[in-house]
Design an enzyme around this catalytic site. Structure first.
Site, PDB file in Angstrom:
ATOM      1  N   VAL A 102       0.870  -1.173   0.000  1.00 55.26           N
ATOM      2  CA  VAL A 102       0.000   0.000   0.000  1.00 55.26           C
ATOM      3  C   VAL A 102       0.906   1.221   0.000  1.00 55.26           C
ATOM      4  O   VAL A 102       1.971   1.211   0.623  1.00 55.26           O
ATOM      5  CB  VAL A 102      -0.919   0.027   1.242  1.00 55.26           C
ATOM      6  CG1 VAL A 102      -1.576   1.388   1.426  1.00 55.26           C
ATOM      7  CG2 VAL A 102      -1.984  -1.041   1.137  1.00 55.26           C
ATOM      8  N   CYS A 103       0.479   2.248  -0.693  1.00 53.53           N
ATOM      9  CA  CYS A 103       1.160   3.535  -0.674  1.00 53.53           C
ATOM     10  C   CYS A 103       2.613   3.355  -1.115  1.00 53.53           C
ATOM     11  O   CYS A 103       2.892   2.631  -2.054  1.00 53.53           O
ATOM     12  CB  CYS A 103       1.009   4.148   0.722  1.00 53.53           C
ATOM     13  SG  CYS A 103       1.282   5.912   0.805  1.00 53.53           S
ATOM     14  N   THR A 104       3.536   3.989  -0.429  1.00 48.05           N
ATOM     15  CA  THR A 104       4.937   3.949  -0.854  1.00 48.05           C
ATOM     16  C   THR A 104       5.643   2.660  -0.463  1.00 48.05           C
ATOM     17  O   THR A 104       6.859   2.542  -0.665  1.00 48.05           O
ATOM     18  CB  THR A 104       5.696   5.168  -0.304  1.00 48.05           C
ATOM     19  OG1 THR A 104       5.543   5.209   1.115  1.00 48.05           O
ATOM     20  CG2 THR A 104       5.184   6.451  -0.932  1.00 48.05           C
ATOM     21  N   GLY A 151      -2.699   2.442  -3.989  1.00 48.14           N
ATOM     22  CA  GLY A 151      -2.379   3.861  -3.878  1.00 48.14           C
ATOM     23  C   GLY A 151      -2.215   4.341  -2.454  1.00 48.14           C
ATOM     24  O   GLY A 151      -1.766   3.601  -1.575  1.00 48.14           O
TER      25      GLY A 151
END
Length: 194
Positions: A102-104, A151
């Protein structure tokens, strides 16, 4: 199925907890019973980017022993992607069936070489950083083979629901949506067919 949740200093805990709180429900469904997990890290305690500290269950377990390795994001990923000890640990998951972020967290998969030749996503403010490792798809959830990336922070819940549907079916996903009082329609997942 055995899942490793990988935590690190500078993590965004909502990335982890949003996913964990949803995926935790897998054991209530017949199709996905028997799933277990460990909260893992390189140290016994992890401090998030806001200063909250938690203890991990397993310190540096062999990641190749898991069926899924989940990596959240956070500001700590910017520096951690250059930390050879951490990146080499993640490389142990090269042959794990599902590599999820998730995310970075996708930056860390990228640094470990997992995203080479793949398409992936991350937090919209980190698309440029992710482009060093792969072709960026500006969508909320991208599945390229056995690599599933999502994202920004709140997407952790959407990703958890997608994984419930993947392992336990659509009815199970809808049931979990009701349990967590999630009124939104999960986004369409971009699936790369090879």
């Amino acid at each position: 199925m055995k899942i490793a949740f990988v935590l690190f200093d500078g993590v965004t805990f909502l990335d982890f907890v949003g996913f964990y709180d949803v995926i935790y429900n897998l054991n209530q469904f017949e199709a996905s019973k028997g799933i277990s997990w460990d909260i893992c890290g390189l140290t016994e305690e992890i401090t998030d980017e806001l200063g909250m500290t938690v203890k991990v269950q397993r310190v540096r377990p062999p990641l190749a022993d898991y069926d899924m390795v989940f990596v959240p994001g956070g500001m700590g990923t910017r520096k951690l992607r250059y930390d050879e000890t951490f990146v080499n640990w993640l490389r142990e998951a090269q042959d794990v069936k599902y590599k999820v972020s998730v995310c970075t967290g996708s930056l860390l998969w990228g640094a470990a070489g997992v995203l080479h030749g793949k398409k992936a996503t991350t937090h919209p403010r980190a698309y440029d950083l992710l482009s060093e490792y792969c072709e960026v798809v500006q969508e909320r959830i991208v599945r390229d083979g056995n690599v599933i990336t999502a994202g920004g922070v709140a997407t952790s819940i959407d990703l958890g629901l997608y994984m419930i549907e993947l392992f336990a079916g659509t009815n199970a996903m809808h049931e979990v949506k009701q349990q967590i009082d999630y009124p939104y329609t999960p986004p369409k997942v971009v699936e790369i067919l090879r």
